[in-house]
Design an enzyme around this catalytic site. Sequence first.
Site, PDB file in Angstrom:
ATOM      1  N   HIS A  25      50.323  46.062  39.078  1.00 56.68           N
ATOM      2  CA  HIS A  25      50.812  45.945  40.112  1.00 56.68           C
ATOM      3  C   HIS A  25      51.672  44.569  40.926  1.00 56.68           C
ATOM      4  O   HIS A  25      51.465  43.392  39.590  1.00 56.68           O
ATOM      5  CB  HIS A  25      49.976  45.860  41.143  1.00 56.68           C
ATOM      6  CG  HIS A  25      48.631  44.515  41.132  1.00 56.68           C
ATOM      7  ND1 HIS A  25      48.734  44.282  41.937  1.00 56.68           N
ATOM      8  CD2 HIS A  25      47.357  44.874  41.105  1.00 56.68           C
ATOM      9  CE1 HIS A  25      47.354  43.744  41.297  1.00 56.68           C
ATOM     10  NE2 HIS A  25      47.157  43.411  41.083  1.00 56.68           N
TER      11      HIS A  25
ATOM     12  N   GLU B 286      40.803  48.712  39.135  1.00 59.79           N
ATOM     13  CA  GLU B 286      40.814  47.661  38.077  1.00 59.79           C
ATOM     14  C   GLU B 286      39.359  47.501  38.115  1.00 59.79           C
ATOM     15  O   GLU B 286      38.258  48.193  38.518  1.00 59.79           O
ATOM     16  CB  GLU B 286      41.382  46.266  39.173  1.00 59.79           C
ATOM     17  CG  GLU B 286      40.831  44.941  38.195  1.00 59.79           C
ATOM     18  CD  GLU B 286      40.881  45.024  37.500  1.00 59.79           C
ATOM     19  OE1 GLU B 286      41.038  45.360  36.080  1.00 59.79           O
ATOM     20  OE2 GLU B 286      42.377  43.717  37.008  1.00 59.79           O
TER      21      GLU B 286
END
Length: 181
Positions: free
Chosen positions: A8, A82
């Site tokens: 990202h 994550e």
Amino acid sequence: MELALVRHGQTDYNFAERLQGTSDIPLNEAGTAQAHEAARLLADEQWDAVVSSSLQRSITTAEIIAAELGLELGGHYASLDERAYGAAEGLTKEEAVERFGAEWPGQESFEALQLRAVAAIDEIAGAHPVGALVVVGHGTFIRAFADHVVGFPTVKPDNAKSVRFAGVPGSWRVTEGLVRR
């Protein structure tokens, strides 16, 4: 199948070098610009689908990429999220070590993350039987998957950069973007 695992764009936590893990932090202005640049680079190739983790920084990056590629976002998956850093989220690594030592309460082990990453990529690739898939996720997640594929430690990609893989679920090889430690 070709895979591009894209990290990202930048967040304020990335900029301040804070552990964000599963904290749902949005992209900052630089991160949005990085996502647009990643999309422009990917647009030079043929991609069939774009998916992301369930965290907004990845969803926003994936939406920008999908729009540039003329695709709909193919879904977002918590399995791509994550690594959880538990009580250390929001702290710098130095602050976390000072407060908790080497073991941080609620932190997902790297080994557990790696098992989750491999299972997630294999499952999502199997659920999207296309020729080329963009998966937008997170740095440590991508590193854990890459480490498994190559069998040695790598480093996580920079924000909005990718590591490319080819193969099929259960049998991947790196084709581009791998950085050795």
